[in-house]
Design a protein around this motif. Structure first.
Motif, PDB file in Angstrom:
ATOM      1  N   GLU A  20      -2.502  -8.482   0.356  1.00  0.00           N
ATOM      2  CA  GLU A  20      -2.261  -9.896   0.658  1.00  0.00           C
ATOM      3  C   GLU A  20      -0.947 -10.125   1.407  1.00  0.00           C
ATOM      4  O   GLU A  20      -0.897 -10.890   2.359  1.00  0.00           O
ATOM      5  N   SER A  21       0.106  -9.452   0.974  1.00  0.00           N
ATOM      6  CA  SER A  21       1.427  -9.702   1.549  1.00  0.00           C
ATOM      7  C   SER A  21       1.720  -8.847   2.775  1.00  0.00           C
ATOM      8  O   SER A  21       2.627  -9.155   3.546  1.00  0.00           O
ATOM      9  N   ARG A  22       0.976  -7.745   2.918  1.00  0.00           N
ATOM     10  CA  ARG A  22       1.222  -6.786   3.999  1.00  0.00           C
ATOM     11  C   ARG A  22       2.645  -6.235   3.958  1.00  0.00           C
ATOM     12  O   ARG A  22       3.282  -6.014   4.977  1.00  0.00           O
ATOM     13  N   GLU A  23       3.124  -6.020   2.736  1.00  0.00           N
ATOM     14  CA  GLU A  23       4.451  -5.456   2.517  1.00  0.00           C
ATOM     15  C   GLU A  23       4.374  -4.402   1.425  1.00  0.00           C
ATOM     16  O   GLU A  23       3.589  -4.535   0.486  1.00  0.00           O
ATOM     17  N   VAL A  24       5.208  -3.363   1.550  1.00  0.00           N
ATOM     18  CA  VAL A  24       5.315  -2.341   0.517  1.00  0.00           C
ATOM     19  C   VAL A  24       6.783  -2.163   0.164  1.00  0.00           C
ATOM     20  O   VAL A  24       7.668  -2.414   0.979  1.00  0.00           O
ATOM     21  N   LYS A  25       7.015  -1.738  -1.062  1.00  0.00           N
ATOM     22  CA  LYS A  25       8.372  -1.460  -1.531  1.00  0.00           C
ATOM     23  C   LYS A  25       8.355  -0.079  -2.155  1.00  0.00           C
ATOM     24  O   LYS A  25       7.521   0.215  -3.011  1.00  0.00           O
ATOM     25  N   ARG A  26       9.255   0.774  -1.716  1.00  0.00           N
ATOM     26  CA  ARG A  26       9.315   2.127  -2.256  1.00  0.00           C
ATOM     27  C   ARG A  26       9.793   2.106  -3.700  1.00  0.00           C
ATOM     28  O   ARG A  26      10.553   1.224  -4.102  1.00  0.00           O
ATOM     29  N   ILE A  27       9.350   3.086  -4.472  1.00  0.00           N
ATOM     30  CA  ILE A  27       9.817   3.238  -5.845  1.00  0.00           C
ATOM     31  C   ILE A  27      11.328   3.446  -5.795  1.00  0.00           C
ATOM     32  O   ILE A  27      11.817   4.326  -5.097  1.00  0.00           O
ATOM     33  N   GLY A  28      12.050   2.632  -6.521  1.00  0.00           N
ATOM     34  CA  GLY A  28      13.502   2.719  -6.525  1.00  0.00           C
ATOM     35  C   GLY A  28      14.153   2.041  -5.338  1.00  0.00           C
ATOM     36  O   GLY A  28      15.373   2.007  -5.238  1.00  0.00           O
ATOM     37  N   GLY A  29      13.356   1.496  -4.440  1.00  0.00           N
ATOM     38  CA  GLY A  29      13.893   0.847  -3.249  1.00  0.00           C
ATOM     39  C   GLY A  29      14.347  -0.571  -3.529  1.00  0.00           C
ATOM     40  O   GLY A  29      14.013  -1.170  -4.550  1.00  0.00           O
ATOM     41  N   GLN A  30      15.096  -1.117  -2.603  1.00  0.00           N
ATOM     42  CA  GLN A  30      15.632  -2.469  -2.744  1.00  0.00           C
ATOM     43  C   GLN A  30      14.991  -3.463  -1.778  1.00  0.00           C
ATOM     44  O   GLN A  30      15.173  -4.658  -1.929  1.00  0.00           O
ATOM     45  N   ARG A  31      14.270  -2.964  -0.790  1.00  0.00           N
ATOM     46  CA  ARG A  31      13.730  -3.871   0.218  1.00  0.00           C
ATOM     47  C   ARG A  31      12.234  -3.619   0.424  1.00  0.00           C
ATOM     48  O   ARG A  31      11.725  -2.550   0.123  1.00  0.00           O
ATOM     49  N   TYR A  32      11.583  -4.645   0.952  1.00  0.00           N
ATOM     50  CA  TYR A  32      10.170  -4.545   1.309  1.00  0.00           C
ATOM     51  C   TYR A  32      10.061  -4.201   2.791  1.00  0.00           C
ATOM     52  O   TYR A  32      10.881  -4.617   3.596  1.00  0.00           O
ATOM     53  N   ALA A  33       9.045  -3.429   3.128  1.00  0.00           N
ATOM     54  CA  ALA A  33       8.780  -3.071   4.521  1.00  0.00           C
ATOM     55  C   ALA A  33       7.456  -3.701   4.935  1.00  0.00           C
ATOM     56  O   ALA A  33       6.453  -3.572   4.219  1.00  0.00           O
ATOM     57  N   ARG A  34       7.450  -4.394   6.061  1.00  0.00           N
ATOM     58  CA  ARG A  34       6.216  -4.976   6.595  1.00  0.00           C
ATOM     59  C   ARG A  34       5.330  -3.863   7.123  1.00  0.00           C
ATOM     60  O   ARG A  34       5.809  -2.907   7.729  1.00  0.00           O
ATOM     61  N   ILE A  35       4.028  -3.985   6.880  1.00  0.00           N
ATOM     62  CA  ILE A  35       3.067  -3.003   7.373  1.00  0.00           C
ATOM     63  C   ILE A  35       1.920  -3.730   8.072  1.00  0.00           C
ATOM     64  O   ILE A  35       1.602  -4.866   7.751  1.00  0.00           O
ATOM     65  N   ASP A  36       1.339  -3.052   9.027  1.00  0.00           N
ATOM     66  CA  ASP A  36       0.173  -3.556   9.748  1.00  0.00           C
ATOM     67  C   ASP A  36      -0.863  -2.445   9.737  1.00  0.00           C
ATOM     68  O   ASP A  36      -0.804  -1.535  10.561  1.00  0.00           O
ATOM     69  N   VAL A  37      -1.764  -2.495   8.758  1.00  0.00           N
ATOM     70  CA  VAL A  37      -2.769  -1.446   8.620  1.00  0.00           C
ATOM     71  C   VAL A  37      -4.160  -2.050   8.483  1.00  0.00           C
ATOM     72  O   VAL A  37      -4.333  -3.149   7.977  1.00  0.00           O
ATOM     73  N   ARG A  38      -5.128  -1.282   8.952  1.00  0.00           N
ATOM     74  CA  ARG A  38      -6.531  -1.590   8.696  1.00  0.00           C
ATOM     75  C   ARG A  38      -6.918  -0.748   7.495  1.00  0.00           C
ATOM     76  O   ARG A  38      -6.559   0.423   7.409  1.00  0.00           O
ATOM     77  N   VAL A  39      -7.638  -1.337   6.545  1.00  0.00           N
ATOM     78  CA  VAL A  39      -8.010  -0.625   5.316  1.00  0.00           C
ATOM     79  C   VAL A  39      -9.509  -0.386   5.308  1.00  0.00           C
ATOM     80  O   VAL A  39     -10.298  -1.304   5.518  1.00  0.00           O
ATOM     81  N   ILE A  40      -9.877   0.868   5.062  1.00  0.00           N
ATOM     82  CA  ILE A  40     -11.281   1.246   4.855  1.00  0.00           C
ATOM     83  C   ILE A  40     -11.355   1.840   3.461  1.00  0.00           C
ATOM     84  O   ILE A  40     -10.559   2.711   3.108  1.00  0.00           O
ATOM     85  N   ALA A  41     -12.275   1.346   2.647  1.00  0.00           N
ATOM     86  CA  ALA A  41     -12.411   1.823   1.274  1.00  0.00           C
ATOM     87  C   ALA A  41     -13.834   2.334   1.050  1.00  0.00           C
ATOM     88  O   ALA A  41     -14.787   1.820   1.624  1.00  0.00           O
ATOM     89  N   ALA A  42     -13.941   3.361   0.195  1.00  0.00           N
ATOM     90  CA  ALA A  42     -15.247   3.954  -0.097  1.00  0.00           C
ATOM     91  C   ALA A  42     -15.343   4.286  -1.574  1.00  0.00           C
ATOM     92  O   ALA A  42     -14.345   4.560  -2.237  1.00  0.00           O
ATOM     93  N   THR A  43     -16.559   4.252  -2.076  1.00  0.00           N
ATOM     94  CA  THR A  43     -16.836   4.667  -3.448  1.00  0.00           C
ATOM     95  C   THR A  43     -18.308   5.018  -3.557  1.00  0.00           C
ATOM     96  O   THR A  43     -19.124   4.579  -2.747  1.00  0.00           O
ATOM     97  N   ASN A  44     -18.633   5.811  -4.549  1.00  0.00           N
ATOM     98  CA  ASN A  44     -20.040   6.113  -4.790  1.00  0.00           C
ATOM     99  C   ASN A  44     -20.592   5.266  -5.939  1.00  0.00           C
ATOM    100  O   ASN A  44     -21.736   5.407  -6.311  1.00  0.00           O
ATOM    101  N   ARG A  45     -19.761   4.394  -6.490  1.00  0.00           N
ATOM    102  CA  ARG A  45     -20.181   3.527  -7.587  1.00  0.00           C
ATOM    103  C   ARG A  45     -20.746   2.218  -7.042  1.00  0.00           C
ATOM    104  O   ARG A  45     -20.388   1.779  -5.955  1.00  0.00           O
TER     105      ARG A  45
END
Length: 91
Positions: free
Chosen positions: A58-83
């Motif tokens: 939703e936010s298109r942001e990630v924060k590293r473990i132990g990090g202090q800031r968020y980084a903007r990301i622009d990714v396309r997501v493809i998800a798969a499952t056999n369920r």
């Protein structure tokens, strides 16, 4: 054309905040910035991680473990499952 496909398996780590971390390493979403991240077996994602993934999507942001800031990301997501997720959600 830049094309990156990654399986979500990397953890975002900041060296100052994580035990035994020597250097900062980008996670799958950061590496895939501008490209595609492939989430394999998304149906196996536990309920404790689902809100975290939703926040990233939703936010298109990630924060590293132990990090202090968020980084903007622009990714396309493809998800798969056999369920059959539809039947699992609808009961």
């Amino acid at each position: 054309m830049k094309f990156k496909v990654l399986v979500l398996c990397l953890v975002l780590i900041e060296p100052s905040g994580a035990q035994d971390a020597v250097e900062a390493r980008p996670g799958a979403f950061e590496v895939a910035d501008g490209g595609t991240v492939f989430l394999d077996e998304i149906g196996e994602l536990g309920p404790e991680l689902q809100p975290k993934l939703l926040r990233v999507l939703e936010s298109r942001e990630v924060k590293r473990i132990g990090g202090q800031r968020y980084a903007r990301i622009d990714v396309r997501v493809i998800a798969a499952t056999n369920r059959n997720l539809r039947s699992e959600v609808n009961g």
